[in-house]
Design a protein around this motif. Structure first.
Motif, short mmCIF file in Angstrom:
data_model
loop_
_atom_site.label_atom_id
_atom_site.label_comp_id
_atom_site.label_asym_id
_atom_site.label_seq_id
_atom_site.Cartn_x
_atom_site.Cartn_y
_atom_site.Cartn_z
N VAL A 3 -74.49 -24.63 -29.80
CA VAL A 3 -75.87 -23.88 -29.67
C VAL A 3 -76.65 -23.93 -30.78
O VAL A 3 -76.41 -23.90 -32.10
N SER A 4 -77.64 -23.95 -30.62
CA SER A 4 -79.19 -24.07 -32.01
C SER A 4 -80.11 -23.03 -31.14
O SER A 4 -80.20 -22.54 -30.27
N THR A 5 -80.57 -22.98 -32.24
CA THR A 5 -81.82 -21.97 -32.51
C THR A 5 -83.21 -22.43 -33.41
O THR A 5 -82.36 -23.03 -33.87
N HIS A 6 -84.55 -22.54 -33.12
CA HIS A 6 -85.08 -22.36 -33.69
C HIS A 6 -86.23 -20.84 -33.95
O HIS A 6 -86.58 -21.34 -32.96
N VAL A 7 -86.87 -20.63 -34.87
CA VAL A 7 -87.90 -19.63 -34.96
C VAL A 7 -88.80 -19.65 -35.85
O VAL A 7 -88.69 -19.43 -36.32
N LEU A 8 -89.63 -19.50 -34.98
CA LEU A 8 -91.12 -20.04 -35.11
C LEU A 8 -92.24 -18.63 -35.28
O LEU A 8 -91.80 -17.51 -34.67
N VAL A 82 -73.52 -23.08 -18.12
CA VAL A 82 -73.20 -23.45 -16.98
C VAL A 82 -71.83 -24.14 -16.95
O VAL A 82 -71.04 -24.81 -16.41
N ASP A 83 -72.66 -25.22 -17.71
CA ASP A 83 -71.70 -26.38 -17.92
C ASP A 83 -71.99 -26.39 -19.69
O ASP A 83 -72.62 -26.79 -21.20
N PRO A 84 -69.98 -25.57 -19.66
CA PRO A 84 -69.21 -25.59 -21.12
C PRO A 84 -69.66 -27.29 -22.40
O PRO A 84 -69.48 -26.96 -23.10
N ALA A 85 -69.58 -28.43 -22.09
CA ALA A 85 -70.01 -29.63 -22.65
C ALA A 85 -71.15 -29.55 -23.10
O ALA A 85 -71.40 -30.48 -23.79
N ALA A 86 -72.57 -28.89 -22.26
CA ALA A 86 -73.60 -28.98 -22.75
C ALA A 86 -74.32 -28.96 -23.49
O ALA A 86 -74.17 -27.64 -24.63
N HIS A 87 -75.17 -29.20 -24.28
CA HIS A 87 -76.25 -28.01 -25.47
C HIS A 87 -77.14 -27.27 -25.29
O HIS A 87 -77.84 -27.41 -24.17
N HIS A 88 -76.93 -25.99 -25.69
CA HIS A 88 -77.93 -24.92 -25.70
C HIS A 88 -79.26 -24.97 -26.60
O HIS A 88 -78.44 -24.37 -27.96
N HIS A 89 -79.89 -24.77 -26.55
CA HIS A 89 -80.92 -24.69 -27.47
C HIS A 89 -81.97 -23.24 -27.23
O HIS A 89 -82.75 -23.39 -26.03
N VAL A 90 -81.67 -22.55 -27.96
CA VAL A 90 -82.66 -20.82 -27.69
C VAL A 90 -83.71 -20.34 -28.65
O VAL A 90 -83.47 -20.00 -30.03
N PRO A 91 -85.24 -21.05 -28.34
CA PRO A 91 -85.58 -20.79 -29.74
C PRO A 91 -86.43 -19.68 -28.96
O PRO A 91 -86.61 -18.68 -28.36
N LEU A 92 -87.06 -19.13 -29.97
CA LEU A 92 -87.73 -18.27 -31.17
C LEU A 92 -88.99 -18.14 -31.38
O LEU A 92 -89.39 -18.37 -31.84
N LEU A 93 -89.93 -17.61 -30.26
CA LEU A 93 -91.76 -17.66 -31.09
C LEU A 93 -91.97 -15.96 -31.18
O LEU A 93 -92.21 -14.87 -30.08
N LEU A 94 -91.75 -15.98 -32.32
CA LEU A 94 -91.66 -14.43 -32.80
C LEU A 94 -93.49 -14.58 -33.36
O LEU A 94 -94.18 -14.92 -34.47
N ALA A 95 -93.70 -12.89 -32.91
CA ALA A 95 -94.98 -12.18 -33.94
C ALA A 95 -93.90 -10.97 -34.30
O ALA A 95 -93.36 -10.00 -33.19
#
Length: 105
Positions: A3-8, A82-95
């Motif tokens: 799991v990764s994220t990117h906040v802008l 759903v797939d525990p082996a998959a990569h999940h990227h959860v980005p946030l665009l923030l104001a």
């Protein structure tokens, strides 16, 4: 699962560096981190259980540290693994008074 994220910061057009982020499953905190200079955080590597997970962003503290007002003391994004082996990227665009997200890659 990874799991990764990117906040802008969509108002200033730059990464939201220094924001606290938590990954949870139920009430259990699986990982905690802080976004780097590029607004990114890697929260988990390796397999985990399928099912609902949450990423909680410390938006209120982040805006307060910049002496900026916000409507959201935190932002919580829930997603399904759903797939525990998959990569999940959860980005946030923030104001300060709005946010959006999408399924990243």
């Amino acid at each position: 699962m990874s799991v990764s994220t990117h906040v802008l910061d969509s108002v200033l057009g730059r990464p939201a560096a220094g924001m606290t982020v938590q990954l949870l499953r139920g009430s259990t905190v699986l990982a905690e981190g802080v976004t780097d200079a590029d607004g990114r955080a890697r929260l988990a590597d390796g397999d985990t259980e399928a099912g609902p997970h949450r990423v909680v962003f410390g938006t209120g503290e982040w805006f307060a540290a910049q002496d900026r007002e916000t409507f959201y003391p935190s932002v919580t994004l829930e997603f399904s693994v759903v797939d525990p082996a998959a990569h999940h990227h959860v980005p946030l665009l923030l104001a300060p008074f709005a946010f959006s997200t999408y399924r990243g890659s």
